[in-house]
Design an enzyme around this catalytic site. Sequence first.
Site, PDB file in Angstrom:
ATOM      1  N   ARG A 264       1.304  10.205  -8.915  1.00 49.26           N
ATOM      2  CA  ARG A 264       2.372  10.780 -10.002  1.00 49.26           C
ATOM      3  C   ARG A 264       2.817   9.422 -10.966  1.00 49.26           C
ATOM      4  O   ARG A 264       3.091   8.506 -10.395  1.00 49.26           O
ATOM      5  CB  ARG A 264       3.442  11.288  -9.271  1.00 49.26           C
ATOM      6  CG  ARG A 264       2.922  12.370  -8.559  1.00 49.26           C
ATOM      7  CD  ARG A 264       4.499  13.255  -7.743  1.00 49.26           C
ATOM      8  NE  ARG A 264       3.860  14.468  -6.921  1.00 49.26           N
ATOM      9  CZ  ARG A 264       4.625  15.102  -6.385  1.00 49.26           C
ATOM     10  NH1 ARG A 264       6.029  14.980  -6.365  1.00 49.26           N
ATOM     11  NH2 ARG A 264       4.112  15.979  -5.761  1.00 49.26           N
ATOM     12  N   ARG A 279       9.259   6.070  -3.556  1.00 52.64           N
ATOM     13  CA  ARG A 279       8.800   6.638  -4.844  1.00 52.64           C
ATOM     14  C   ARG A 279       7.774   5.807  -5.303  1.00 52.64           C
ATOM     15  O   ARG A 279       7.786   4.828  -6.074  1.00 52.64           O
ATOM     16  CB  ARG A 279       9.934   6.689  -6.095  1.00 52.64           C
ATOM     17  CG  ARG A 279       9.538   7.529  -7.240  1.00 52.64           C
ATOM     18  CD  ARG A 279      10.948   7.779  -8.189  1.00 52.64           C
ATOM     19  NE  ARG A 279      12.004   8.255  -7.405  1.00 52.64           N
ATOM     20  CZ  ARG A 279      12.250   9.613  -7.377  1.00 52.64           C
ATOM     21  NH1 ARG A 279      11.566  10.638  -7.981  1.00 52.64           N
ATOM     22  NH2 ARG A 279      13.238  10.015  -6.725  1.00 52.64           N
ATOM     23  N   GLU A 351      15.081  13.823   0.510  1.00 53.67           N
ATOM     24  CA  GLU A 351      14.024  14.813   0.419  1.00 53.67           C
ATOM     25  C   GLU A 351      12.541  14.241   1.187  1.00 53.67           C
ATOM     26  O   GLU A 351      12.307  13.230   0.840  1.00 53.67           O
ATOM     27  CB  GLU A 351      13.625  15.351  -1.016  1.00 53.67           C
ATOM     28  CG  GLU A 351      12.564  16.396  -1.129  1.00 53.67           C
ATOM     29  CD  GLU A 351      11.831  16.457  -2.442  1.00 53.67           C
ATOM     30  OE1 GLU A 351      10.911  17.068  -2.289  1.00 53.67           O
ATOM     31  OE2 GLU A 351      12.609  16.098  -3.264  1.00 53.67           O
ATOM     32  N   SER A 354       9.470  20.086   0.166  1.00 57.01           N
ATOM     33  CA  SER A 354      10.003  21.218  -0.760  1.00 57.01           C
ATOM     34  C   SER A 354       9.248  22.273  -0.567  1.00 57.01           C
ATOM     35  O   SER A 354       7.877  22.128  -0.829  1.00 57.01           O
ATOM     36  CB  SER A 354      10.093  20.645  -2.159  1.00 57.01           C
ATOM     37  OG  SER A 354      10.699  21.460  -3.097  1.00 57.01           O
ATOM     38  N   ARG A 392       6.970   9.290   3.480  1.00 56.72           N
ATOM     39  CA  ARG A 392       8.541   9.215   3.619  1.00 56.72           C
ATOM     40  C   ARG A 392       8.797   9.431   5.383  1.00 56.72           C
ATOM     41  O   ARG A 392       9.725   9.039   5.651  1.00 56.72           O
ATOM     42  CB  ARG A 392       9.192  10.121   2.879  1.00 56.72           C
ATOM     43  CG  ARG A 392       9.003  10.015   1.469  1.00 56.72           C
ATOM     44  CD  ARG A 392       9.916  11.037   0.466  1.00 56.72           C
ATOM     45  NE  ARG A 392      10.020  10.589  -1.018  1.00 56.72           N
ATOM     46  CZ  ARG A 392      10.953  10.861  -1.744  1.00 56.72           C
ATOM     47  NH1 ARG A 392      11.663  11.835  -1.442  1.00 56.72           N
ATOM     48  NH2 ARG A 392      10.732  10.519  -3.205  1.00 56.72           N
TER      49      ARG A 392
END
Length: 428
Positions: A264, A279, A351, A354, A392
């Site tokens: 990403r 991130r 988070e 999801s 994560r």
Amino acid sequence: MLDLQLLRHDGERVESELATRGFQFDGAAFRLLEDERKTLQNETQQLQAQRNALSREIGRKKGRGEDPADEMRSVAEVLDRLQRNESRLNALLHEIDTLVAGVPNLPHASVPHGRNAEDNVEIKRWGTPTAFDFPVRDHVDLGEALLGMDFEAGARISGARFSVLAGDVARLHRALAQFMLDVHGREHGYTEMYVPYLVNPHSVFGTGQLPKFEEDLFHVPLADGGRYYLIPTAEVPVTNLVRDRLLDGDALPLRYVCHSPCFRSEAGSYGRDTRGMIRQHQFDKVELVWIEHPERSWEALETLTSHAEAILERLDLPYRRVLLCRGDMGFAAAKTYDLEVWLPAQSAWREISSCSNFQDFQSRRLRARYKSATGKNALVHTLNGSGLAVGRTLVAILENYQRADGRIGVPEALRPYLGGMTELKPPR
């Protein structure tokens, strides 16, 4: 993609529902395009009927030995008008498709109103945030002390937002992915998949990343002028397994699990989470994908989410489930639960998964259908969720299992994957 019939016949409600997501649908522009489309289609049908009538008359005249020159000239004129109409109609349909392709999904009635993350609703909480009687260190300091994280090397090799893992930290990262695959595959009934990491534009359009989010994707140009896209999540290739397929309704649900790297660009996130692994441009994730019967998709969302929660519970990591509000949901989702894990160094929930139901939003773009018991072809519902984000989860273990002397405890569920290792130790 939304159903065009819904936009045509219930446009005011659609505009109102989209506004609750913070999206202003240009209904006036859509109606202008639709009015022109209907006019052109009516004219085209009349011209086709005229052409057919003239062709029959030409045949009759020829059969009687008469000269059909006038009718042939008229047919030529009609054919010319038909060609111009059909060309404009095709262009118009493309304009309509382009407009609708940029419209997000409608929120389910159970999704709360709200503008951003502050309006999300906590549904449940599991475990107690970890407390320490010594100064808490974050995963960067812990990983570097273990000689297991090297962010400078990642930046030197590639650039910002890349990292290198080594030694026992790299082993722990690999063990996490294997553990998740085993639980989801052996206990939760998912079929494990290995898929391409480069996909074509049709694939990223099908799951909703194109055209709206192209800047978030990395792409590879091809010699013929085309391009591949590096997958932002295994959701893209796995969901596309059913693209352009007619499935047997009795075979549903299809449940897939896939471990893959994700890529990403993180456009628009500059300045956020610049420290550490939260991130990154490249990270690993274990993805869960369901292809489900429409009547069962809401029950499936609860089950899928519970499967992701099971991993956190097996690892004894405190987490909470949050229902996203309308303004914070992803583009294609009708309803989304976020799972947030406790990170002691930030003293915050972050988070880690999801889980979403897209209903038929993706399947309409994918043309993914099933044959019902009555023989009718209908669109499937698609769902997916992280089960979990591997990096994560690694961060959460380092921070929640840290000890005063810098050692890191290994969750019991992971020890068989690490040769019985019970802790990670900094070198002396």
